[in-house]
Design a protein around this motif. Structure first.
Motif, mmCIF file in Angstrom:
data_model
loop_
_atom_site.group_PDB
_atom_site.id
_atom_site.type_symbol
_atom_site.label_atom_id
_atom_site.label_comp_id
_atom_site.label_asym_id
_atom_site.label_seq_id
_atom_site.Cartn_x
_atom_site.Cartn_y
_atom_site.Cartn_z
ATOM 1 N N GLN A 1 2.659 -8.425 -7.540
ATOM 2 C CA GLN A 1 3.928 -9.032 -7.928
ATOM 3 C C GLN A 1 5.104 -8.330 -7.265
ATOM 4 O O GLN A 1 6.063 -8.977 -6.827
ATOM 5 N N ALA A 2 5.050 -7.002 -7.189
ATOM 6 C CA ALA A 2 6.122 -6.271 -6.512
ATOM 7 C C ALA A 2 6.194 -6.654 -5.047
ATOM 8 O O ALA A 2 7.292 -6.829 -4.487
ATOM 9 N N TYR A 3 5.039 -6.806 -4.414
ATOM 10 C CA TYR A 3 5.019 -7.173 -2.997
ATOM 11 C C TYR A 3 5.593 -8.567 -2.771
ATOM 12 O O TYR A 3 6.537 -8.760 -1.988
ATOM 13 N N GLN A 4 5.021 -9.573 -3.446
ATOM 14 C CA GLN A 4 5.418 -10.943 -3.137
ATOM 15 C C GLN A 4 6.784 -11.302 -3.711
ATOM 16 O O GLN A 4 7.428 -12.233 -3.230
ATOM 17 N N SER A 5 7.223 -10.566 -4.732
ATOM 18 C CA SER A 5 8.531 -10.851 -5.320
ATOM 19 C C SER A 5 9.673 -10.183 -4.566
ATOM 20 O O SER A 5 10.787 -10.718 -4.524
ATOM 21 N N PHE A 6 9.404 -9.022 -3.969
ATOM 22 C CA PHE A 6 10.489 -8.232 -3.392
ATOM 23 C C PHE A 6 10.240 -7.858 -1.934
ATOM 24 O O PHE A 6 10.991 -8.249 -1.042
ATOM 25 N N LEU B 1 13.924 -17.913 2.450
ATOM 26 C CA LEU B 1 13.798 -19.157 1.688
ATOM 27 C C LEU B 1 12.479 -19.849 1.986
ATOM 28 O O LEU B 1 11.816 -20.368 1.076
ATOM 29 N N ALA B 2 12.071 -19.864 3.250
ATOM 30 C CA ALA B 2 10.796 -20.491 3.609
ATOM 31 C C ALA B 2 9.642 -19.816 2.884
ATOM 32 O O ALA B 2 8.719 -20.493 2.395
ATOM 33 N N TYR B 3 9.672 -18.489 2.792
ATOM 34 C CA TYR B 3 8.602 -17.766 2.100
ATOM 35 C C TYR B 3 8.541 -18.179 0.628
ATOM 36 O O TYR B 3 7.458 -18.440 0.094
ATOM 37 N N ARG B 4 9.692 -18.251 -0.032
ATOM 38 C CA ARG B 4 9.677 -18.602 -1.457
ATOM 39 C C ARG B 4 9.290 -20.053 -1.673
ATOM 40 O O ARG B 4 8.554 -20.372 -2.626
ATOM 41 N N LEU B 5 9.750 -20.959 -0.842
ATOM 42 C CA LEU B 5 9.378 -22.366 -1.015
ATOM 43 C C LEU B 5 7.886 -22.577 -0.792
ATOM 44 O O LEU B 5 7.264 -23.387 -1.478
ATOM 45 N N ARG C 1 1.094 -19.324 4.282
ATOM 46 C CA ARG C 1 1.486 -18.131 3.520
ATOM 47 C C ARG C 1 0.681 -16.913 3.983
ATOM 48 O O ARG C 1 1.201 -15.797 4.051
ATOM 49 N N HIS C 2 -0.585 -17.112 4.297
ATOM 50 C CA HIS C 2 -1.431 -16.018 4.766
ATOM 51 C C HIS C 2 -0.839 -15.373 6.019
ATOM 52 O O HIS C 2 -0.766 -14.139 6.125
ATOM 53 N N TRP C 3 -0.393 -16.195 6.963
ATOM 54 C CA TRP C 3 0.142 -15.633 8.204
ATOM 55 C C TRP C 3 1.540 -15.054 8.000
ATOM 56 O O TRP C 3 1.929 -14.097 8.689
ATOM 57 N N LEU C 4 2.300 -15.588 7.047
ATOM 58 C CA LEU C 4 3.593 -14.984 6.730
ATOM 59 C C LEU C 4 3.424 -13.620 6.059
ATOM 60 O O LEU C 4 4.312 -12.771 6.139
ATOM 61 N N ASP C 5 2.297 -13.417 5.401
ATOM 62 C CA ASP C 5 2.043 -12.135 4.739
ATOM 63 C C ASP C 5 1.487 -11.079 5.691
ATOM 64 O O ASP C 5 1.486 -9.892 5.349
ATOM 65 N N ARG D 1 -7.384 -11.130 3.359
ATOM 66 C CA ARG D 1 -6.407 -11.669 2.410
ATOM 67 C C ARG D 1 -5.414 -10.610 1.993
ATOM 68 O O ARG D 1 -5.752 -9.441 1.819
ATOM 69 N N ALA D 2 -4.151 -11.027 1.821
ATOM 70 C CA ALA D 2 -3.071 -10.074 1.567
ATOM 71 C C ALA D 2 -3.196 -9.411 0.202
ATOM 72 O O ALA D 2 -3.028 -8.190 0.080
ATOM 73 N N GLU D 3 -3.504 -10.199 -0.842
ATOM 74 C CA GLU D 3 -3.459 -9.647 -2.194
ATOM 75 C C GLU D 3 -4.436 -8.499 -2.404
ATOM 76 O O GLU D 3 -4.028 -7.415 -2.857
#
Length: 276
Positions: free
Chosen positions: A139-144, A160-164, A185-189, A223-225
């Motif tokens: 949550q800390a990673y993907q939120s901030f 904005l693209a990441y959050r959408l 999302r995988h490649w953005l991470d 996978r990022a998570e």
């Protein structure tokens, strides 16, 4: 301007509830479901309407505002977009009832609270502790971290693209849209996860994190998570067979690790702003 906006976001988070007022997703979710109901599954078209179109409109708006008044009119747009792009809720505050249960020694109650508040299911208290640690790190990673990384690198449109994409992945009801969104999302991470891993190494156990990162640094299928969770636990010297006896202390230690990483990122951003 980017670093100033990042500092203002910290100040607003500390002293204001503006983020909760800005983060209203009802319209976006309603439009997403309407678009999905109105056509046969065309995931690329759905993402073009729900993600690409708002991002392009934002980029056009900023292009128009940037030359006006030395960019001062663009500053509130940057700030509001970044606040909207941050994650939903407070990851640390959400753990409050669970931490209270652990503090009382109520292990069964902790299992029920975790399922109710965090949607985490575990059979054993030790397993629950590891799941909660992973939940906090992710949550800390993907939120901030991911959001401010893309904001500083490419501006508010990328944040904005990441959050959408994250909202689409969470709320879409079409499997094809979820699959395509998950791949994007995988490649953005890919890049921010590795940047966070490097910061974990610098503020935590450098040798242990380096050993894990070097093995999978260029693995594009990872996978990022689970990787964020693994790196965070290794950086904080948490053993794999860690039990529930020190669950709250482990969470405090992981939170300190995340805070040190955030400070490191801000220092790097500041130095880049000064010398770039």
């Amino acid at each position: 301007m980017s670093f100033l906006v990042l500092v203002l976001v910290l100040w607003i988070e500390k002293f204001s509830a503006l983020r909760r007022r800005v983060q209203r997703d009802g319209f976006f979710v309603g439009e997403l479901l309407r678009v999905e109901r109105g056509r046969q599954p065309r995931p690329w078209l759905t993402l073009a309407i729900m993600v690409l179109a708002p991002v392009l409109l934002l980029a056009l708006l900023l292009h128009v505002l940037q030359p006006v008044a030395y960019g001062l009119l663009a500053l509130p747009v940057h700030l509001l977009v970044l606040l909207y792009s941050l994650g939903r809720g407070d990851a640390k505050a959400a753990l409050g009832p669970l931490r209270d249960a652990w503090r009382r020694g109520d292990e069964q109650g902790a299992l029920h609270v975790a399922e109710r508040d965090l949607d985490l299911r575990a059979e054993q208290p030790g397993e629950l502790s590891r799941q909660v640690q992973g939940h906090l790190l992710w949550q800390a990673y993907q939120s901030f971290f991911a959001v401010i990384f893309w904001y500083f690198l490419l501006g508010p449109a990328a944040a904005l693209a990441y959050r959408l994409l994250a909202l689409t992945l969470e709320h879409s009801r079409q499997a094809s849209v979820q699959a395509l969104t998950g791949r994007l999302r995988h490649w953005l991470d890919w890049l921010p996860v590795r940047a966070l891993g490097i910061s974990f190494a610098l503020v935590g156990n450098f040798v242990a994190v380096g050993r894990v990162m070097l093995h999978d640094l260029l693995n594009g299928q990872l996978r990022a998570e689970p990787w964020v969770v693994q790196l965070g636990r290794v950086a904080d010297d948490i053993p794999e067979d860690d039990g529930a006896e020190q669950a709250n202390q482990r969470l405090d230690s992981l939170w300190d690790l995340l805070l040190r990483s955030a400070v490191l990122w801000y220092v790097v951003f500041a130095l880049f702003t000064v010398f770039a």
